[in-house]
Design a protein around this motif. Structure first.
Motif, mmCIF file in Angstrom:
data_model
loop_
_atom_site.group_PDB
_atom_site.id
_atom_site.type_symbol
_atom_site.label_atom_id
_atom_site.label_comp_id
_atom_site.label_asym_id
_atom_site.label_seq_id
_atom_site.Cartn_x
_atom_site.Cartn_y
_atom_site.Cartn_z
ATOM 1 N N LEU A 35 0.780 3.821 -3.620
ATOM 2 C CA LEU A 35 -0.082 2.652 -3.717
ATOM 3 C C LEU A 35 -0.978 2.545 -2.489
ATOM 4 O O LEU A 35 -0.576 2.897 -1.383
ATOM 5 N N ALA A 36 -2.166 2.021 -2.692
ATOM 6 C CA ALA A 36 -3.117 1.861 -1.591
ATOM 7 C C ALA A 36 -2.774 0.675 -0.710
ATOM 8 O O ALA A 36 -3.272 0.558 0.411
ATOM 9 N N SER A 37 -1.906 -0.227 -1.191
ATOM 10 C CA SER A 37 -1.500 -1.415 -0.432
ATOM 11 C C SER A 37 -0.064 -1.755 -0.811
ATOM 12 O O SER A 37 0.471 -1.208 -1.781
ATOM 13 N N PRO A 38 0.593 -2.645 -0.064
ATOM 14 C CA PRO A 38 1.990 -2.969 -0.370
ATOM 15 C C PRO A 38 2.220 -3.433 -1.808
ATOM 16 O O PRO A 38 3.293 -3.229 -2.365
ATOM 17 N N SER A 39 1.238 -4.087 -2.391
ATOM 18 C CA SER A 39 1.349 -4.476 -3.793
ATOM 19 C C SER A 39 -0.012 -4.286 -4.459
ATOM 20 O O SER A 39 -1.057 -4.437 -3.826
ATOM 21 N N PRO A 50 -5.813 1.366 -23.836
ATOM 22 C CA PRO A 50 -4.889 2.034 -22.912
ATOM 23 C C PRO A 50 -5.617 2.872 -21.861
ATOM 24 O O PRO A 50 -5.207 2.924 -20.702
ATOM 25 N N ARG A 51 -6.699 3.522 -22.263
ATOM 26 C CA ARG A 51 -7.464 4.330 -21.304
ATOM 27 C C ARG A 51 -8.072 3.431 -20.213
ATOM 28 O O ARG A 51 -8.056 3.775 -19.042
ATOM 29 N N GLU A 52 -8.604 2.278 -20.620
ATOM 30 C CA GLU A 52 -9.184 1.343 -19.653
ATOM 31 C C GLU A 52 -8.109 0.748 -18.739
ATOM 32 O O GLU A 52 -8.349 0.506 -17.557
ATOM 33 N N ILE A 53 -6.928 0.534 -19.295
ATOM 34 C CA ILE A 53 -5.825 0.003 -18.494
ATOM 35 C C ILE A 53 -5.414 1.023 -17.428
ATOM 36 O O ILE A 53 -5.200 0.667 -16.264
ATOM 37 N N ALA A 54 -5.302 2.285 -17.839
ATOM 38 C CA ALA A 54 -4.954 3.345 -16.889
ATOM 39 C C ALA A 54 -5.980 3.418 -15.763
ATOM 40 O O ALA A 54 -5.638 3.500 -14.587
ATOM 41 N N GLN A 55 -7.252 3.384 -16.133
ATOM 42 C CA GLN A 55 -8.308 3.427 -15.125
ATOM 43 C C GLN A 55 -8.280 2.175 -14.249
ATOM 44 O O GLN A 55 -8.518 2.231 -13.043
ATOM 45 N N GLY A 56 -7.945 1.042 -14.856
ATOM 46 C CA GLY A 56 -7.868 -0.209 -14.105
ATOM 47 C C GLY A 56 -6.818 -0.166 -13.014
ATOM 48 O O GLY A 56 -7.054 -0.639 -11.890
ATOM 49 N N THR A 64 -3.097 7.881 -8.426
ATOM 50 C CA THR A 64 -2.688 8.949 -9.326
ATOM 51 C C THR A 64 -3.842 9.178 -10.296
ATOM 52 O O THR A 64 -4.626 8.255 -10.555
ATOM 53 N N PRO A 65 -4.003 10.377 -10.843
ATOM 54 C CA PRO A 65 -5.093 10.607 -11.798
ATOM 55 C C PRO A 65 -4.961 9.674 -13.004
ATOM 56 O O PRO A 65 -3.869 9.591 -13.602
ATOM 57 N N PRO A 66 -6.010 8.947 -13.375
ATOM 58 C CA PRO A 66 -5.907 8.023 -14.507
ATOM 59 C C PRO A 66 -5.522 8.720 -15.803
ATOM 60 O O PRO A 66 -4.881 8.109 -16.664
ATOM 61 N N VAL A 67 -5.877 10.018 -15.957
ATOM 62 C CA VAL A 67 -5.541 10.729 -17.178
ATOM 63 C C VAL A 67 -4.037 10.853 -17.344
ATOM 64 O O VAL A 67 -3.516 10.831 -18.473
#
Length: 339
Positions: A35-39, A50-56, A64-67
């Motif tokens: 993670l880029a930050s503690p939370s 689902p694809r947009e959620i992964a990218q989000g 991690t790679p969104p794919v």
């Protein structure tokens, strides 16, 4: 024979490859995400793919790679079960944890606290600065807000139960207000059902108003019943309630912390020194104890009370006794007897 052998080797290689991929997938699913930050938080709106959620999640700080996230959502068979909401993950969360949280609807929550004795103006100010709470009512007047809550024409003062309210991040302040309003309606209904048979209070609204005055006048919880008894005794004989908090409430933002003699003499709707009976509306948000004190006051003949300086009050039946108590605890002109 050679063809059979080649076919067997090919199947073996495919099997080894499948097992290798499965092993890597299992390793990745069980490995904590970086993670880029503690939370990291993400609000999933209804209709998000689902694809947009992964990218989000990646945009929010999951490294991690969104794919990979998207394929995991799809491969799991639960992509369509992801619920809209506000989610938060912290250190140690794995891809498996992330998906399970969204499928369960395990949303990130925050809290806002309504304090006993606060006015509605103070409560609105607290909501305005609450974490991740949408200010849907910010532009509403009090009248518009009460209409939105299904109580048109009613003053909002007193009609919200003081408590700590948890909410999903991204929820609206109107939803919190709705819960607090319903909670007060239930508490008031319960208190009204427990009223003393000989109570002077004619309606639940009068109970709420007296309870709000008791809330503002009580320094120690043990005194609530006596304070309520004093005010009911005054109402019974037609004596003005003479309570400073009501005068202060009537002054509103004009009150600067110094209650003057002219304030006590001004004829205003909330000046209980010059007007008999209860105030037109409650003056604060009473808690459960004050509601119960209003309907079940302590049996007493007292008509007066004065603060002792330690949070408690001295109660007196007569004006002469009250004046002596005032001299002792407020003016310091009467010495306490030796032990």
């Amino acid at each position: 024979m050679k063809r059979v052998l080649k076919r067997g080797l090919f199947l073996l290689l495919v099997l080894v490859l499948v097992l290798a991929v499965a092993g890597l997938a299992g390793w990745w699913l069980a490995r904590p995400l970086t993670l880029a930050s503690p939370s990291v938080e993400l609000s999933v709106e209804p209709g998000t793919s689902p694809r947009e959620i992964a990218q989000g999640w990646v945009d929010a700080g999951v490294r991690t790679p969104p794919v990979l996230l998207y394929e995991w959502f799809r491969w799991s068979g639960q992509a369509r079960k992801i619920r809209a909401g506000s989610y938060e993950i912290g250190p140690g969360a794995t891809p498996l944890d992330l998906l399970n949280k969204m499928v369960r609807g395990d949303e990130a929550q925050a809290t806002v606290r309504l304090i006993e004795g606060w006015t509605f103006r103070q409560f609105r100010a607290e909501l305005a600065k609450a974490e991740a709470l949408k200010p849907v009512t910010a532009a509403m007047s009090d009248a518009e807000l009460m209409a939105a809550l299904g109580s048109p024409g009613r003053s909002p003062e007193g009609w919200f139960f003081p408590d700590t309210y948890a909410y999903s991040k991204g929820a609206s302040d109107l939803a919190v207000l709705q819960r607090a309003h319903r909670a007060m309606q239930r508490r008031l209904e319960a208190a009204w059902a427990e009223r003393a048979p000989d109570t002077l209070l004619k309606t639940p609204e009068e109970v709420l108003t007296l309870a709000s005055i008791v809330e503002k006048e009580t320094g120690q919880a043990a005194d609530r019943g006596m304070v309520a008894g004093v005010f009911l005794n005054r109402l019974r004989i037609g004596m003005p309630l003479q309570t400073d908090p009501s005068v202060i409430y009537g002054l509103g933002e004009a009150f600067n912390g110094n209650l003057r003699k002219r304030d006590l003499q001004a004829d205003t709707p909330y000046n209980t020194y010059v007007r008999p009976g209860l105030t037109p509306t409650p003056i604060a948000m009473p808690g459960k104890a004050s509601l119960l004190a209003a309907v079940r006051p302590a049996p007493t003949r007292a008509l007066y009370f004065v603060a002792r300086g330690d949070g408690s009050s001295e109660f007196s039946d007569t004006l002469a006794d009250h004046n002596r108590a005032v001299n002792r605890y407020q003016r310091g002109t009467v010495r306490s007897p030796p032990p």
